[in-house]
Design a protein around this motif. Structure first.
Motif, PDB file in Angstrom:
ATOM      1  N   LEU A 238      23.077  24.117  63.815  1.00  0.00           N
ATOM      2  CA  LEU A 238      22.093  23.336  64.565  1.00  0.00           C
ATOM      3  C   LEU A 238      20.984  24.237  65.090  1.00  0.00           C
ATOM      4  O   LEU A 238      21.218  25.411  65.384  1.00  0.00           O
ATOM      5  CB  LEU A 238      22.751  22.639  65.753  1.00  0.00           C
ATOM      6  N   PRO A 239      19.787  23.683  65.276  1.00  0.00           N
ATOM      7  CA  PRO A 239      18.768  24.443  65.999  1.00  0.00           C
ATOM      8  C   PRO A 239      19.244  24.760  67.411  1.00  0.00           C
ATOM      9  O   PRO A 239      19.963  23.961  68.027  1.00  0.00           O
ATOM     10  CB  PRO A 239      17.571  23.478  66.035  1.00  0.00           C
ATOM     11  N   ARG A 240      18.849  25.892  67.925  1.00  0.00           N
ATOM     12  CA  ARG A 240      19.318  26.332  69.235  1.00  0.00           C
ATOM     13  C   ARG A 240      18.994  25.325  70.335  1.00  0.00           C
ATOM     14  O   ARG A 240      19.795  25.075  71.229  1.00  0.00           O
ATOM     15  CB  ARG A 240      18.682  27.696  69.539  1.00  0.00           C
ATOM     16  N   TRP A 241      17.802  24.734  70.277  1.00  0.00           N
ATOM     17  CA  TRP A 241      17.354  23.852  71.356  1.00  0.00           C
ATOM     18  C   TRP A 241      18.217  22.605  71.492  1.00  0.00           C
ATOM     19  O   TRP A 241      18.249  21.972  72.562  1.00  0.00           O
ATOM     20  CB  TRP A 241      15.886  23.466  71.160  1.00  0.00           C
ATOM     21  N   THR A 242      18.928  22.219  70.433  1.00  0.00           N
ATOM     22  CA  THR A 242      19.763  21.016  70.524  1.00  0.00           C
ATOM     23  C   THR A 242      20.886  21.190  71.536  1.00  0.00           C
ATOM     24  O   THR A 242      21.468  20.197  71.995  1.00  0.00           O
ATOM     25  CB  THR A 242      20.379  20.665  69.165  1.00  0.00           C
ATOM     26  N   LEU A 243      21.204  22.432  71.886  1.00  0.00           N
ATOM     27  CA  LEU A 243      22.333  22.709  72.760  1.00  0.00           C
ATOM     28  C   LEU A 243      21.955  22.656  74.241  1.00  0.00           C
ATOM     29  O   LEU A 243      22.822  22.806  75.109  1.00  0.00           O
ATOM     30  CB  LEU A 243      22.918  24.075  72.414  1.00  0.00           C
ATOM     31  N   GLY A 244      20.681  22.422  74.532  1.00  0.00           N
ATOM     32  CA  GLY A 244      20.239  22.257  75.907  1.00  0.00           C
ATOM     33  C   GLY A 244      20.358  20.809  76.352  1.00  0.00           C
ATOM     34  O   GLY A 244      21.027  19.977  75.729  1.00  0.00           O
ATOM     35  N   ASN A 245      19.670  20.467  77.439  1.00  0.00           N
ATOM     36  CA  ASN A 245      19.730  19.124  78.014  1.00  0.00           C
ATOM     37  C   ASN A 245      18.705  18.208  77.358  1.00  0.00           C
ATOM     38  O   ASN A 245      17.536  18.564  77.234  1.00  0.00           O
ATOM     39  CB  ASN A 245      19.446  19.176  79.517  1.00  0.00           C
ATOM     40  N   TRP A 246      19.164  17.017  76.970  1.00  0.00           N
ATOM     41  CA  TRP A 246      18.285  15.986  76.421  1.00  0.00           C
ATOM     42  C   TRP A 246      18.059  14.926  77.497  1.00  0.00           C
ATOM     43  O   TRP A 246      19.018  14.471  78.139  1.00  0.00           O
ATOM     44  CB  TRP A 246      18.909  15.311  75.213  1.00  0.00           C
ATOM     45  N   TRP A 247      16.825  14.492  77.649  1.00  0.00           N
ATOM     46  CA  TRP A 247      16.542  13.375  78.549  1.00  0.00           C
ATOM     47  C   TRP A 247      16.266  12.123  77.718  1.00  0.00           C
ATOM     48  O   TRP A 247      15.445  12.132  76.808  1.00  0.00           O
ATOM     49  CB  TRP A 247      15.342  13.646  79.455  1.00  0.00           C
ATOM     50  N   SER A 248      16.963  11.041  78.060  1.00  0.00           N
ATOM     51  CA  SER A 248      16.772   9.782  77.363  1.00  0.00           C
ATOM     52  C   SER A 248      16.983   8.637  78.342  1.00  0.00           C
ATOM     53  O   SER A 248      17.879   8.702  79.198  1.00  0.00           O
ATOM     54  CB  SER A 248      17.764   9.668  76.196  1.00  0.00           C
ATOM     55  N   ARG A 249      16.155   7.617  78.232  1.00  0.00           N
ATOM     56  CA  ARG A 249      16.347   6.407  79.013  1.00  0.00           C
ATOM     57  C   ARG A 249      15.641   5.261  78.302  1.00  0.00           C
ATOM     58  O   ARG A 249      14.520   5.421  77.822  1.00  0.00           O
ATOM     59  CB  ARG A 249      15.772   6.569  80.424  1.00  0.00           C
TER      60      ARG A 249
END
Length: 887
Positions: A238-249
């Motif tokens: 996976l790309p590294r950034w996928t392992l951070g926090n995702w914001w969704s609403r």
């Protein structure tokens, strides 16, 4: 979060330029050498019809025959894995299926007994018997160890796999089978799966043919999964950034409102890496003659008047962007791209008839990607959230639209690797083989304790079918009621999940911004979201390990303890990497101890609690773990190394850390090879054919227990001949070790200082070395701390006192409980344990909380280890708030 003081309260993030993107290449990593496919340069092609495969089996491993109307073929892939096929027409399938891409294994040793009416195939691990007729229960069987499988046409793996979606789930859902079992075998029926022709386009099977696989691994779960990946293809990196926090609403944000929200997160010191924009990004209020507004590809200009500018502003904030797509209704006349897509498809626009979604048309799919979506991607949409909810059928029987969408979206995303670094899609699970198309969207769960209780098990068992990258709606999506505690516990689970994506429904009252909660839970949520980004160095290394070593990040306990019965009875507990055991809290505070509890099983060994490093546990038993709201049970075994990003300010995205703190659990030798993207001046490079892991920057970290020596480096960077990395600041924290003053000796430059921090010893090494080129030895930093260091012996009396003091209840009852633990003159340990158990009028939860620390460490003088008695406590859910009985 005082228990982990390395989670520093992040300040306002400084803007910085994104790291150079890394080229993604599709490889057959993890497949046998005889079936390893050529490297595909995905930067040079956007061909969505090419992907690595080698589907034709080794002829030396094939046993075939039969007479008119009943033909058979067996392929002995390994001595424990066999493919079985039956055909009424004499034809067999050598094309790629959605499950099987690589069937060309080296032929194992086997022998056959071939009679007129009977065939036997024998390896060291199974004995197959077949009557040469159409497969039947009585005519086709396989004996593995003392177990016998008889053909019944079904898949079978009783340890479970995963499910297509958790949409609407209040709690547990039925799981499709995986390839692991308590029996000596598991079976995967591949007879109905979709196929791919040699040109990469979809195909279907001939009706009546039977095609399946028997995994005869007799409890060797990791070997079964390894060969599953060899056959089906590995999980990609996976790309590294996928392992951070995702914001969704799910909310009708305007561009201004969304950007203000992103800035609010930054102001609060909470880092994000992915911005998810739900369906209101496109036109949803459309004339009724066009149908519903769920499908759309035209920006809602009332909310996003300048989408290019909006997307650039998100990218400037170091965020990747995905938008929701419900593709089922096709392209309708109100869409901005309607005429352009119609021209590509020779569609008559005079009557404004819709262009129907048709996953079975190659021409439509090309227009869908290369006309409809490519312009949106050029505007700045990095990847797509495929929210397909319209079932498994298409106009061609056997073709599942979800499979078509997942497969071709993933391959098409290769054209965006310069911005997203590696191919990616975001969609629901479609069946065995879906692990090749991460990331999984598990659907719209309801907000309930029951939903939270099932999610750890659901995530862990997904690894039984190789599916390692679920993204859940953390906090739940809809329904239920507002609960600070439930949200905190769900976020804690999210931190120790594959992907952390906060999400919620279109409700005025339901959103997951940390500051929307009361002070204490809001701060806890912030701290855990910061921790998630601090864990990225560890998570990214586990990501590479998952891709190349057949080791998903999350594994059920029985993967590592297949012959231990207890490992099969803790479904919500799992390994998070090789040495971390996570037992999430999935029930409410009991109202007495002001903690929540969970029943856990600890394998043999000694463990320290990362969030309560004063507590050391001796394993090989069940135990009740109690934690206040700001802690989750995460136990690290002796000989564990965890690298954390402790850069003072954790910024958006997941940049290369300027400072790393090594969490070291002493007591056993330990090794961790920190893997990162190359810090190169160019993203163009070749993947070494001998070992793709050499494509990553590596920094070995080794602890020699007997010598008391910690070695860091040398850092090996594939591009160090082009680019030299700056010195990196290093710290070491000896978790759960304070008893010995560190007499520090180092072999490298830099300053250092030693402090005691929250039940641990921290050593600040400063900048210690530079990287070395790939053809040089590089520089190594060595630190000598002390010979044969051990975890501190638990002071159970202090811990028991703190728990009794914290508990709410009668002071007289506190005295009685304390006297059982502390008054050694009132009887033997066994007598006092039994007295505690039989105390009338004392809540069971308080007894168990005290018993946990009293019996935790077998080295402590006066410990109750081996004598512990647990008081029965009823499970707690929405309808069980009063079930904490007095015993």
């Amino acid at each position: 979060m005082s228990a982990l003081s390395f989670i520093k309260r992040a300040g306002r993030s400084k803007p910085s330029s994104p790291a150079a993107p890394m080229l993604s290449r599709s490889t057959a990593a993890g497949t046998p050498s005889s079936s390893r496919s050529p490297v595909v340069d995905t930067d040079a092609t956007t061909d969505r019809y090419s992907f690595p495969s080698n589907p034709s089996a080794n002829p030396k491993a094939v046993v075939t025959g039969g007479t008119k109307g009943s033909y058979y073929r067996f392929t002995i892939l390994t001595s424990k894995l066999i493919r079985y096929e039956w055909s009424p027409d004499g034809g067999f399938e050598d094309r790629v299926s959605t499950f099987a891409l690589f069937r060309n294994f080296d032929a194992p040793a086997f022998r056959t007994v071939d009679k007129e009416d009977r065939l036997e195939i024998i390896t060291d691990h199974f004995h197959l018997q077949y009557d040469k007729k159409k497969f039947s229960t009585y005519g086709f069987s396989v004996k593995v160890a003392d177990d016998v499988w008889r053909y019944d046409g079904n898949s079978y793996g009783d340890l479970g796999g995963t499910a297509r979606t958790l949409d609407g789930a209040w709690g547990r859902v039925d799981l499709d089978p995986g390839v692991l079992s308590r029996r000596a075998y598991a079976v995967l029926d591949d007879s109905k799966s979709m196929l791919f022709d040699a040109d990469g386009w979809i195909a279907t099977r001939k009706p009546g043919r039977i095609d399946g696989y028997i995994f005869a691994y007799n409890g060797d779960h990791k070997a079964a999964i390894k060969d599953f990946y060899r056959l089906s293809g590995s999980q990609p990196v996976l790309p590294r950034w996928t392992l951070g926090n995702w914001w969704s609403r799910y909310h009708a944000y305007s561009a201004e409102e969304y950007l203000e929200l992103m800035d609010h997160f930054q102001k609060e010191g909470v880092p994000l890496s992915a911005a998810v924009i739900d369906m209101d990004w496109h036109k949803v209020r459309i004339p009724s003659k066009y149908g519903s507004g769920w499908t759309g590809y035209s920006w809602n200009r009332d909310l996003f008047p300048q989408p290019d500018k909006f997307l650039k502003q998100l990218h400037d904030r170091r965020l990747k962007v995905t938008v929701n797509d419900h593709p089922a209704d096709g392209i309708r006349a109100f869409e901005d791209q309607y005429k352009e897509v119609a021209k590509a498809l020779n569609h008559d626009t005079s009557r404004e008839e819709p262009i129907r979604f048709d996953c079975c048309s190659r021409k439509f799919m090309d227009a869908y990607f290369d006309v409809l979506k490519v312009g949106l991607e050029k505007q700045g949409i990095d990847f797509w959230w495929i929210d397909w909810q319209q079932g498994t059928r298409s106009r061609i029987p056997g073709v599942d639209p979800l499979w078509v969408l997942n497969h071709y979206h993933y391959l098409t995303s290769r054209r965006n690797v310069k911005t997203i670094e590696k191919p990616i899609t975001f969609s629901r699970y479609a069946g065995a083989g879906s692990h090749r198309y991460p990331i999984g969207f598990s659907g719209d769960t309801q907000i309930s304790w029951a939903g939270l209780q099932f999610q750890p098990e659901f995530t862990a068992t997904a690894s039984n079918i190789g599916y390692g990258w679920w993204s859940h709606d953390i906090g739940g999506h809809w329904g239920g009621w507002r609960s600070n505690e439930l949200t905190v516990r769900w976020v804690q689970l999210g931190v120790f999940s594959p992907i952390l994506r906060l999400h919620s429904s279109k409700s005025l009252w339901n959103s997951k911004e940390p500051w929307s909660f009361e002070s204490q839970p809001g701060q806890i949520i912030k701290d855990f979201l910061v921790l998630r980004h601090r864990l990225v160095p560890y998570l990214y290394t586990m990501n590479i390990r998952a891709a190349f070593d057949a080791e998903p990040l999350i594994q059920p306990m029985y993967w590592n303890h297949p012959h231990t019965e207890e490992a099969y009875h803790v479904p919500t507990q799992y390994y998070f990497g090789p040495n971390l055991v996570v037992a999430p809290i999935t029930s409410p505070d009991d109202g007495i101890t002001l903690t929540s509890s969970t029943r856990a099983w600890l394998p043999e060994g000694r463990y320290v609690s990362l969030f309560a490093p004063h507590i050391v546990y001796t394993g090989n038993r069940h135990i009740q773990l109690h934690r206040p709201l700001d802690q989750i049970p995460v136990l690290a075994k002796e000989g564990t190394i965890i690298p954390l990003d402790t850069t003072p300010t954790v910024s958006n995205g997941t940049p290369r850390p300027e400072e790393i703190t090594i969490l070291l659990v002493v007591g056993k030798d330990a090794h961790f090879n920190l893997l990162e993207e190359p810090h190169a001046s160019s993203h163009h490079y070749e993947i070494p054919h001998d070992d793709p892991r050499k494509n990553f920057t590596s920094t070995p970290i080794t602890w020699n227990q007997k010598a008391g020596r910690l070695t860091i480096g040398p850092e090996r960077n594939p591009h160090s001949q082009y680019h030299t990395s700056p010195n990196r600041h290093w710290k070491v924290r000896l978790i759960g070790h304070t008893a010995t003053e560190a007499s520090l000796k180092t072999s490298g430059a830099g300053h250092w200082k030693v402090t005691k921090v929250d039940g641990s010893t921290e050593i600040d090494l400063g900048p210690v070395f530079r990287s070395g080129a790939t053809d040089s030895a590089g520089q190594v930093f060595e630190m000598f701390v002390g010979h044969d260091l051990q975890l501190d012996v638990l002071d159970f009396r202090k811990q028991a006192f703190d728990r009794i003091h914290r508990a709410e209840g009668w002071y007289a009852d506190k005295d009685r409980v304390w006297n059982c633990v502390a008054d050694a003159n009132s009887g033997s340990v066994q007598e006092r344990v039994e007295r505690l158990y039989h105390l009338d009028g004392v809540y069971a939860s308080l007894k168990n909380s005290v018993m946990e620390v009293w019996a935790a460490d077998d080295r402590a003088e006066g410990t109750a280890f081996g004598r512990e008695i647990w008081t029965s406590v009823a499970g707690v859910g929405e309808e069980d708030w009063d079930d904490y009985v007095l015993v």
